[in-house]
Design a protein around this motif. Structure first.
Motif, PDB file in Angstrom:
ATOM      1  N   UNK A   1       0.788  -1.228   0.000  1.00 46.18           N
ATOM      2  CA  UNK A   1       0.000   0.000   0.000  1.00 46.18           C
ATOM      3  C   UNK A   1       0.817   1.273   0.000  1.00 46.18           C
ATOM      4  N   UNK A   2       2.126   1.136   0.256  1.00 44.24           N
ATOM      5  CA  UNK A   2       2.976   2.338   0.334  1.00 44.24           C
ATOM      6  C   UNK A   2       3.130   2.982  -1.037  1.00 44.24           C
ATOM      7  N   UNK A   3       2.975   4.313  -1.066  1.00 47.91           N
ATOM      8  CA  UNK A   3       3.115   5.063  -2.304  1.00 47.91           C
ATOM      9  C   UNK A   3       4.578   5.412  -2.542  1.00 47.91           C
ATOM     10  N   UNK A   4       5.078   5.072  -3.736  1.00 44.51           N
ATOM     11  CA  UNK A   4       6.455   5.433  -4.113  1.00 44.51           C
ATOM     12  C   UNK A   4       6.451   5.929  -5.548  1.00 44.51           C
ATOM     13  N   UNK A   5       7.619   6.301  -6.041  1.00 46.57           N
ATOM     14  CA  UNK A   5       7.739   6.810  -7.408  1.00 46.57           C
ATOM     15  C   UNK A   5       7.263   5.818  -8.458  1.00 46.57           C
ATOM     16  N   UNK A   6       7.414   4.530  -8.190  1.00 44.32           N
ATOM     17  CA  UNK A   6       7.007   3.512  -9.169  1.00 44.32           C
ATOM     18  C   UNK A   6       5.782   2.716  -8.710  1.00 44.32           C
TER      19      UNK A   6
ATOM     20  N   UNK B   1       0.799  -6.071  -3.403  1.00 45.65           N
ATOM     21  CA  UNK B   1       1.554  -7.314  -3.164  1.00 45.65           C
ATOM     22  C   UNK B   1       1.264  -8.395  -4.195  1.00 45.65           C
ATOM     23  N   UNK B   2       0.055  -8.401  -4.795  1.00 43.42           N
ATOM     24  CA  UNK B   2      -0.247  -9.401  -5.825  1.00 43.42           C
ATOM     25  C   UNK B   2       0.663  -9.223  -7.039  1.00 43.42           C
ATOM     26  N   UNK B   3       0.955  -7.985  -7.355  1.00 43.63           N
ATOM     27  CA  UNK B   3       1.779  -7.710  -8.545  1.00 43.63           C
ATOM     28  C   UNK B   3       3.261  -7.642  -8.224  1.00 43.63           C
ATOM     29  N   UNK B   4       3.600  -7.245  -6.996  1.00 42.30           N
ATOM     30  CA  UNK B   4       5.012  -6.950  -6.702  1.00 42.30           C
ATOM     31  C   UNK B   4       5.543  -7.689  -5.477  1.00 42.30           C
ATOM     32  N   UNK B   5       4.749  -8.513  -4.858  1.00 41.36           N
ATOM     33  CA  UNK B   5       5.238  -9.309  -3.730  1.00 41.36           C
ATOM     34  C   UNK B   5       5.189  -8.586  -2.400  1.00 41.36           C
ATOM     35  N   UNK B   6       5.574  -9.330  -1.374  1.00 42.48           N
ATOM     36  CA  UNK B   6       5.593  -8.799  -0.009  1.00 42.48           C
ATOM     37  C   UNK B   6       6.980  -8.214   0.293  1.00 42.48           C
TER      38      UNK B   6
END
Lengths: 365, 257
Positions: B145-150, B157-162
């Motif tokens: 849920x954290x907002x970052x540049x990318x 987490x489904x798309x980018x993991x834990x």
């Protein structure tokens, strides 16, 4: 350090075994390696020999690690080296560029294999451009291209000495054919030939005694200001130019105004030299030129050799990598046509060179 | 006459005073992590045999931070450089200092394999959940849920993991002679104790030692002081358990002692 070779000995062995003996004789203390064909037997022989002479070895997780660990070993003050080939040479460009920036005298043995990508493992000169000019810098390196096992031994010793003398990453560029072939070689103790081995010094982690009164050293490869990088780099380039004058090597034989000048490097130069002798004895007006250092390239020597020739034939087991170095060197210096016998990843025989040469010689007949 | 140096703040002797104030952003955790390291180097009296390696990313700003021999390397490659130095000269005390991107992404293979080989080195890793130097992109440790540049809509987490659990991973693959801990710059005495244990493990020649420090990045988190400490103490600790995960000779744990 234990004497590696007590008396000169004539041996019959593979090129990879010669590398291991040469590194020992040159005073190398540590090898960091990762398996890739056709250089594997360098590690095999080194790991058999190293414990007998109190030298070290670490097999790392990949070529990036092997290359960077080699830099760590050198910075800690040990003569360290690495060996690789093909895709491994591609990965090694990252640590090699750090060695250029920080002037770390690491030595690499490259046994070229076919490319691009995984390709083949025996005969190729397709890593010429990568080894000379890879990385994201200006190619501040020293590259020897060897043609025989004796040269592998001789230039390995020279490579360690000149690396530590001039402090640029230094290469012995062979190929799978030289690596795997057996031939006769004379192994010797450099001291008995009057060759003094260059000493080492620590860049990092000096003892407290050495630290007294000295500044702590901070090495970096990051710069904030363009001018700061420019000044650092121009000093390196000036040092490299100075080194180039002292280390550049080539072989040249034959007529000064030849109808054909044959040019080749590395193992291919053996076939080309044999073809030169064949043509010469058949009465042709020919000459032979071989760069031994590919970086620095013997530009002035080639210009002299080619200045009054009527045409050139460049033979290589690549598609124009040596040819482009030759063209760059001769730009504006000759009107002679430059032909290429270009067989990427294939062997080149004396007969093939003679056939090409006779066709070109008939043209100027 | 009073000199300005009479009012210099106290700092470890192994800090390089000439480069202070340091170059990290206000509120950054690196200065606290490096204070712990500096004090431990002083207490153990090892400055003269210590080699400090730092990575790419914000950690590179530490290239002249300490008054010990230092080398700034490439992104992810600090571990192999100090491994090479330690293997060549085992009497050196070598430290690889890096961020979460360097240790868990681009240099993960080096962290894993040096831990597997039980290299006698110390790895210190600052986890601030972002690639900070490059402008705040998603890191292996970015929270769901954290907002970052990318991850402008939050990390999915489904798309980018834990988030990567580094000390847990290192503890699982190292031998019993390793030291593995996770501290936080918000608990300085505990963090310093972990750094000391890590270096003592190397001094004893036992094996690999690894300390992750949770660290704030107000610049890329876009947080004020209160929010920064709150994110560090309340949000990050939901995913990252503090404590020692492995102490030499003991089974792995994970509870704060």
């Amino acid at each position: 350090m234990t004497n590696v070779i007590e008396a000169e000995q004539r041996s019959f062995m593979t090129g990879n075994e010669v590398v291991a003996w040469a590194a020992l004789a040159a005073g190398a203390e540590f090898m960091y390696g990762y398996p890739i064909t056709p250089q594997n037997e360098i590690m095999h022989y080194w790991t058999r020999l190293a414990p007998k002479f109190k030298r070290g070895f670490l097999q790392t997780e990949d070529e990036l690690s092997a290359g960077f660990a080699t830099l760590g070993g050198v910075m800690a003050g040990r003569k360290s080296f690495c060996a690789t080939a093909g895709p491994g040479n591609v990965l090694m460009q990252e640590p090699i560029s750090m060695a250029e920036m920080m002037r770390i005298p690491a030595v690499w043995f490259i046994q070229q294999r076919g490319g691009p990508s995984t390709a083949t493992v025996i005969y190729s000169q397709q890593e010429t451009r990568l080894t000379c000019l890879g990385g994201n810098g200006e190619g501040n390196r020293l590259v020897y291209s060897t043609a025989s096992h004796q040269e592998v031994f001789d230039y390995a010793i020279k490579a360690f000495n000149n690396a530590w003398n001039y402090r640029f990453p230094t290469f012995v560029l062979g190929d799978g054919y030289q690596a795997k072939m057996r031939e006769a070689v004379t192994l010797y103790d450099p001291a008995q030939r009057g060759i003094e081995l260059h000493g080492t010094s620590r860049m990092l982690g000096r003892s407290s005694k050495q630290l007294d009164g000295q500044q702590v050293r901070h090495y970096r490869n990051t710069f904030n200001i363009e001018e700061e990088l420019y000044e650092t780099l121009m000093q390196h380039i000036a040092d490299w130019d100075h080194m180039a004058e002292e280390v550049v090597e080539w072989a040249w034989e034959g007529d000064e105004e030849p109808d054909l000048l044959l040019v080749a490097h590395g193992v291919v130069s053996r076939a080309v030299y044999a073809a030169y002798e064949h043509l010469k004895s058949a009465g042709y007006n020919v000459a032979y030129f071989r760069p031994i250092t590919l970086r620095p390239f013997p530009v002035a020597a080639l210009q002299r050799a080619a200045g009054r020739c009527r045409q050139l034939l460049v033979a290589e087991s690549a598609y124009g990598q040596l040819l482009s170095l030759v063209r760059d060197s001769l730009y504006g210096k000759t009107c002679a046509p430059i032909e290429g016998l270009l067989r990427p990843g294939l062997g080149i025989t004396e007969e093939l060179v003679v056939e090409w040469a006779q066709r070109l010689l008939a043209r100027v007949g | 006459m009073e000199r300005i140096h009479d009012h210099d703040p106290a700092m470890p002797a192994s800090w390089n005073r000439a480069t202070k104030p340091h170059r990290f952003c206000p509120g950054c955790g690196h200065g606290i992590f490096l204070k712990a390291l500096g004090e431990v180097i002083d207490e153990l009296g090892i400055a003269e045999r210590t080699v400090f390696g730092c990575d790419i990313g914000c950690s590179l700003l530490a290239w002249d931070f300490l008054n010990v021999d230092s080398v700034q390397t490439h992104h992810g490659r600090t571990v192999p450089v100090v491994v090479g130095a330690k293997r060549a000269n085992p009497e050196l005390i070598v430290i690889a200092y890096m961020g979460d991107g360097g240790g868990y992404a681009i240099g993960a293979q080096h962290l894993v394999n040096s831990a597997m080989r039980n290299e006698k080195i110390t790895v210190l890793l600052a986890n601030n959940t972002v690639y900070a130097m490059t402008g705040g992109q998603m890191a292996p440790t970015t929270l769901p849920g954290q907002t970052t540049g990318t991850t402008p809509y939050g990390r999915d987490p489904d798309a980018t993991g834990q988030p990567t659990l580094g000390p847990e991973m290192v503890a699982a693959i190292t031998s019993n002679s390793a030291y593995v801990a996770r501290g936080s710059v918000s608990n300085y005495p505990r963090l310093k104790q972990y750094v000391r244990q890590a270096l003592e493990n190397q001094l004893a020649g036992r094996g690999f030692s690894f300390v992750e420090a949770l660290s704030g990045c107000p610049t890329n988190w876009h947080t004020n002081a209160k929010q920064t400490w709150s994110y560090l103490d309340d949000e990050m600790t939901k995913y990252f358990t503090l404590g020692e995960f492995k102490t030499p000779g003991q089974a792995e744990g994970g509870e704060d002692k």
